[in-house]
Design a protein around this motif. Structure first.
Motif, mmCIF file in Angstrom:
data_model
loop_
_atom_site.group_PDB
_atom_site.id
_atom_site.type_symbol
_atom_site.label_atom_id
_atom_site.label_comp_id
_atom_site.label_asym_id
_atom_site.label_seq_id
_atom_site.Cartn_x
_atom_site.Cartn_y
_atom_site.Cartn_z
ATOM 1 N N GLN A 9 -33.625 -3.229 -28.801
ATOM 2 C CA GLN A 9 -32.479 -3.588 -29.628
ATOM 3 C C GLN A 9 -32.716 -3.204 -31.088
ATOM 4 O O GLN A 9 -31.815 -2.705 -31.765
ATOM 5 C CB GLN A 9 -32.192 -5.085 -29.521
ATOM 6 C CG GLN A 9 -30.985 -5.547 -30.336
ATOM 7 C CD GLN A 9 -30.750 -7.040 -30.216
ATOM 8 O OE1 GLN A 9 -31.489 -7.748 -29.536
ATOM 9 N NE2 GLN A 9 -29.722 -7.530 -30.897
ATOM 10 N N TYR A 10 -33.954 -3.430 -31.557
ATOM 11 C CA TYR A 10 -34.292 -3.080 -32.940
ATOM 12 C C TYR A 10 -34.139 -1.580 -33.167
ATOM 13 O O TYR A 10 -33.552 -1.150 -34.169
ATOM 14 C CB TYR A 10 -35.725 -3.520 -33.248
ATOM 15 C CG TYR A 10 -36.194 -3.111 -34.627
ATOM 16 C CD1 TYR A 10 -35.898 -3.880 -35.741
ATOM 17 C CD2 TYR A 10 -36.928 -1.941 -34.813
ATOM 18 C CE1 TYR A 10 -36.307 -3.506 -37.013
ATOM 19 C CE2 TYR A 10 -37.351 -1.552 -36.077
ATOM 20 C CZ TYR A 10 -37.040 -2.351 -37.167
ATOM 21 O OH TYR A 10 -37.451 -1.965 -38.424
ATOM 22 N N LYS A 12 -32.343 0.520 -31.447
ATOM 23 C CA LYS A 12 -30.936 0.893 -31.330
ATOM 24 C C LYS A 12 -30.172 0.597 -32.620
ATOM 25 O O LYS A 12 -29.329 1.377 -33.054
ATOM 26 C CB LYS A 12 -30.305 0.139 -30.154
ATOM 27 C CG LYS A 12 -28.853 0.520 -29.884
ATOM 28 C CD LYS A 12 -28.321 -0.229 -28.678
ATOM 29 C CE LYS A 12 -26.867 0.150 -28.400
ATOM 30 N NZ LYS A 12 -26.322 -0.591 -27.223
ATOM 31 N N GLU A 13 -30.485 -0.545 -33.246
ATOM 32 C CA GLU A 13 -29.768 -0.963 -34.443
ATOM 33 C C GLU A 13 -30.214 -0.217 -35.700
ATOM 34 O O GLU A 13 -29.433 -0.071 -36.638
ATOM 35 C CB GLU A 13 -29.944 -2.473 -34.653
ATOM 36 C CG GLU A 13 -29.257 -3.335 -33.595
ATOM 37 C CD GLU A 13 -29.521 -4.813 -33.806
ATOM 38 O OE1 GLU A 13 -30.340 -5.145 -34.713
ATOM 39 O OE2 GLU A 13 -28.944 -5.628 -33.082
ATOM 40 N N HIS A 14 -31.486 0.225 -35.723
ATOM 41 C CA HIS A 14 -32.028 0.779 -36.968
ATOM 42 C C HIS A 14 -32.392 2.261 -36.899
ATOM 43 O O HIS A 14 -32.838 2.817 -37.902
ATOM 44 C CB HIS A 14 -33.282 -0.004 -37.376
ATOM 45 C CG HIS A 14 -33.020 -1.442 -37.687
ATOM 46 N ND1 HIS A 14 -32.944 -2.412 -36.712
ATOM 47 C CD2 HIS A 14 -32.806 -2.080 -38.863
ATOM 48 C CE1 HIS A 14 -32.718 -3.584 -37.269
ATOM 49 N NE2 HIS A 14 -32.613 -3.411 -38.568
ATOM 50 N N ALA A 152 -30.949 -2.750 -44.242
ATOM 51 C CA ALA A 152 -30.324 -3.596 -43.228
ATOM 52 C C ALA A 152 -29.936 -4.952 -43.817
ATOM 53 O O ALA A 152 -28.860 -5.482 -43.530
ATOM 54 C CB ALA A 152 -31.269 -3.774 -42.048
#
Length: 215
Positions: A9-10, A12-14, A152
């Protein structure tokens, strides 16, 4: 399993942030290397004189005297850079300034390595490998991580305070600050390396550089 999902998830988000910051940094490196060719003859001669005296000082053990001072200077230089990123990350207008810092860091690295290699050929590359490259193998990834974390947090701040006007900031703030603190701990190791190990490594290669600069 949960840890793998969190990492996925990290990423994918960053990932887009890391790609963007990476491109900015690499652009800075290229720009710094190109700047070497833009130096005037007088500037090149001045830098050559400075390098000659620096190599002679290293060869005579000049960097091995005040180890404590070298450690403090190294750590202070690195931690200030990261603290500025932390402060900028807390402000809405800080995002473009963070990117400028990443670009400038790339310029410094590109110019330093480009000048050493352009002036001293493979000997300059060897000196760069023992002086510039080792600490930056840690500093640059830390800089990218902290920059992305700051970006972020800034975007989260804008979304939750100026758009939706909801959402807690405590957890993202603690995560952001934790990354900076962890980076500071690793920078202590970098400062130790630059104060105790780098002078020894540079002293190994400076005899040929002193001979070359004196010829």
């Amino acid at each position: 399993m949960m840890r793998n999902r969190t990492l996925e998830q990290y990423i994918k988000e960053h990932l887009s942030f890391y790609l963007f910051v990476g491109v900015v940094f690499v652009t800075g490196v290229v720009f710094g290397a190109v700047m070497v060719n833009a130096l005037s003859l007088e500037q090149k001669q001045e830098l050559s004189r400075y390098l000659g005296s620096f190599f002679a000082s290293v060869h005579q053990g000049g960097l091995e005297g005040d180890v404590t001072g070298s450690f403090k200077d190294s750590f202070s230089m690195h931690i200030k850079w990261f603290l500025i990123i932390w402060v900028l990350g807390l402000s809405v207008i800080g995002l473009p300034l963070i990117l400028i810092l990443d670009f400038l860091k790339g310029v410094l690295v590109g110019f330093t390595v480009g000048y050493l290699v352009g002036t001293l050929s493979w000997k300059g590359l060897l000196f760069a490998l023992v002086s510039v490259v080792p600490p930056n193998l840690v500093v640059i990834p830390l800089l990218l991580v902290c920059s992305v974390t700051a970006m972020a947090f800034t975007i989260h701040l804008v979304k939750n305070r100026f758009i939706s006007r909801k959402g807690a900031l405590y957890e993202p703030f603690m995560r952001f600050s934790g990354v900076i603190l962890a980076s500071g701990a690793l920078l202590l190791g970098v400062a130790v390396f630059e104060a105790y190990v780098s002078p020894v490594m540079m002293k190994w290669v400076t005899p040929m550089l002193v001979t070359m600069s004196g010829s």
